[in-house]
Design a protein around this motif. Structure first.
Motif, PDB file in Angstrom:
ATOM      1  N   SER A 200       0.732  -1.087   0.012  1.00  0.00           N
ATOM      2  CA  SER A 200       0.017  -0.071  -0.142  1.00  0.00           C
ATOM      3  C   SER A 200       0.885   1.225  -0.022  1.00  0.00           C
ATOM      4  N   VAL A 207       0.068   6.525  -6.615  1.00  0.00           N
ATOM      5  CA  VAL A 207      -1.053   7.663  -6.886  1.00  0.00           C
ATOM      6  C   VAL A 207      -0.482   9.043  -6.945  1.00  0.00           C
ATOM      7  N   SER A 212      -1.911   4.740 -10.510  1.00  0.00           N
ATOM      8  CA  SER A 212      -3.453   4.368  -9.857  1.00  0.00           C
ATOM      9  C   SER A 212      -3.430   3.086  -9.463  1.00  0.00           C
ATOM     10  N   ALA A 213      -4.304   2.744  -8.929  1.00  0.00           N
ATOM     11  CA  ALA A 213      -4.599   1.054  -8.505  1.00  0.00           C
ATOM     12  C   ALA A 213      -4.350   0.021  -9.580  1.00  0.00           C
ATOM     13  N   ASP A 214      -4.666   0.585 -11.069  1.00  0.00           N
ATOM     14  CA  ASP A 214      -4.479   0.119 -12.319  1.00  0.00           C
ATOM     15  C   ASP A 214      -3.185   0.089 -12.662  1.00  0.00           C
ATOM     16  N   VAL A 277      -4.592   6.278   0.169  1.00  0.00           N
ATOM     17  CA  VAL A 277      -4.907   5.042  -0.334  1.00  0.00           C
ATOM     18  C   VAL A 277      -5.402   4.281   1.258  1.00  0.00           C
ATOM     19  N   THR A 346      -8.089   6.155  -2.783  1.00  0.00           N
ATOM     20  CA  THR A 346      -7.839   4.818  -3.421  1.00  0.00           C
ATOM     21  C   THR A 346      -7.992   3.550  -2.926  1.00  0.00           C
ATOM     22  N   PRO A 348      -7.685  -0.357  -3.916  1.00  0.00           N
ATOM     23  CA  PRO A 348      -7.455  -1.660  -4.882  1.00  0.00           C
ATOM     24  C   PRO A 348      -8.517  -2.816  -4.721  1.00  0.00           C
ATOM     25  N   GLN A 352      -7.096  -5.733  -9.125  1.00  0.00           N
ATOM     26  CA  GLN A 352      -5.914  -4.790  -9.264  1.00  0.00           C
ATOM     27  C   GLN A 352      -5.060  -5.073  -8.446  1.00  0.00           C
TER      28      GLN A 352
END
Length: 369
Positions: A200, A207, A212-214, A277, A346, A348, A352
């Motif tokens: 994390s 981020v 991003s989480a992707d 996050v 965010t 996930p 992801q």
């Protein structure tokens, strides 16, 4: 320090965010024995569950540092309330090490009865869990639990940067960590390929860098830069390393960094609003638990009002917070100390997390090598 996994927080809930020998014999519970009981009703009710757990007399937990989410107080309260001895093993273990211990000690009286895991490790090992629905199961939103109770999110928080204001300048953005003043001072809580907190932490950095989480790649690239300029400190932080000044900057959960603020007056905690996050940890029962009744009673305690308020007192968001607020059974002082975030958060998803974990496995070691 204990380094679990990314957590699964629901957006709606975020909006309100304001543990050698032969195994002992199983205890009979009438229609169903303790090892297959899926609720207290299978024991004949809570009183019978308590009686069965007390007959076992012990509970094995693992990877629960006393200062992590108030687990020291939680363990003490459970033991005192039910007269059950709690054996706490490897308090500084990671989530993956919890699973490894369960596999290595399967069939022994020392095997862990319960787990407290990060998302990626928990979801990859569901076959090791026993389904169980606590009495308060209905209070827990669907997104925070397996429908059969194989696992249930218990508490969560935000990723943060903790730092000693007497050793480094104030941190106002993630980019500050690249400055010369932070040379050899920035530590990450664990290995992100194995530990949830570290995972994390890399995601938070990603981020902040446009990822991003992707797309966690920008986070890995940032740590590459951090390492190249000599600012990354490859030391797992602990209360001792923080107190000694060995790790003056620590990327970790806000509630863990918050505890350090109570010990070290100059310790500050920064949660970036532009790169927030969040996550919850996963609570589960070992299907091969040597003390199956005690394991189930432990779950009941953790998800009771008493257990959830003890989590809140440790600076974490208890999963039943919304229901407890509505029922006015929450610890007002503890809940008001929980952090509030202005901006996007965010969280996930399982998919992801799996993709990001694969990317880290392929790129992390090289980036910080």
């Amino acid at each position: 320090m204990k380094t679990p996994r990314p957590l699964a927080l629901a957006a709606a809930a975020l909006a309100l965010l304001l543990a050698a020998g032969c195994a002992p014999p199983q205890q009979s519970t009438g229609d169903s024995d303790a090892a297959t009981a899926t609720s207290a009703e299978d024991f004949g009710g809570m009183e019978e569950l308590v009686r069965a757990a007390q007959a076992e007399g012990e509970l094995n937990v693992i990877a629960l540092p006393p200062t992590w989410a108030n687990y020291g107080a939680i363990i003490a309260a459970f033991s005192e309330k039910y007269g059950i001895k709690v054996n706490s093993a490897q308090p500084d273990a990671s989530s993956q090490e919890e699973i490894n211990a369960a596999k290595q000690q399967r069939g022994k009286s020392t095997a862990p009865d319960v787990f407290d895991l990060g998302q990626s490790v928990a979801l990859a090992n569901e076959s090791m869990f026993a389904p169980y629905r606590v009495a308060t199961f209905a209070d827990i939103p669907a997104g925070f639990k397996h429908p059969d109770g194989l696992w249930v999110n218990d508490y969560g928080g935000y990723m943060s940067v903790g730092y000693d204001a007497t050793a480094v300048p104030d941190v106002t953005s993630i980019d500050d960590l690249l400055k010369p003043e932070f040379k050899g001072k920035v530590a990450l809580n664990g290995d992100p390929t194995q530990a949830g907190a570290a995972f994390s932490g890399v995601l938070m950095v990603a981020v902040s860098q446009g990822g991003s989480a992707d797309d966690i790649a920008p986070g890995v690239e940032f740590f590459r830069k951090l390492n190249d300029v000599g600012n990354f400190l490859p030391v797992d932080p602990t209360p001792a390393t923080i107190a000694s000044g060995q790790t003056p900057v620590v990327i970790d959960w806000n509630y863990l960094n918050g505890i350090e603020s109570e010990r070290l007056p100059s310790w500050r905690v920064f949660v970036p609003n532009d790169a927030a996050v969040a996550g919850f940890y996963y609570q589960a029962i070992n299907a091969d638990a040597p003390h199956p009744a005690a394991a189930r009673l432990w779950q009941e305690f953790l998800f009771s009002d008493e257990g959830q308020n003890l989590f809140a007192q440790g600076g974490v968001r208890p999963v039943r917070a919304d229901a407890m607020i509505q029922a006015t059974t929450f610890d007002s002082a503890a809940f008001h100390r929980l952090p509030a975030i202005d901006g996007m958060v965010t969280v996930p998803t399982q998919e992801q997390t799996e993709v990001a974990t694969e990317y880290l496995a392929e790129n992390w070691a090289e980036a910080i090598g």
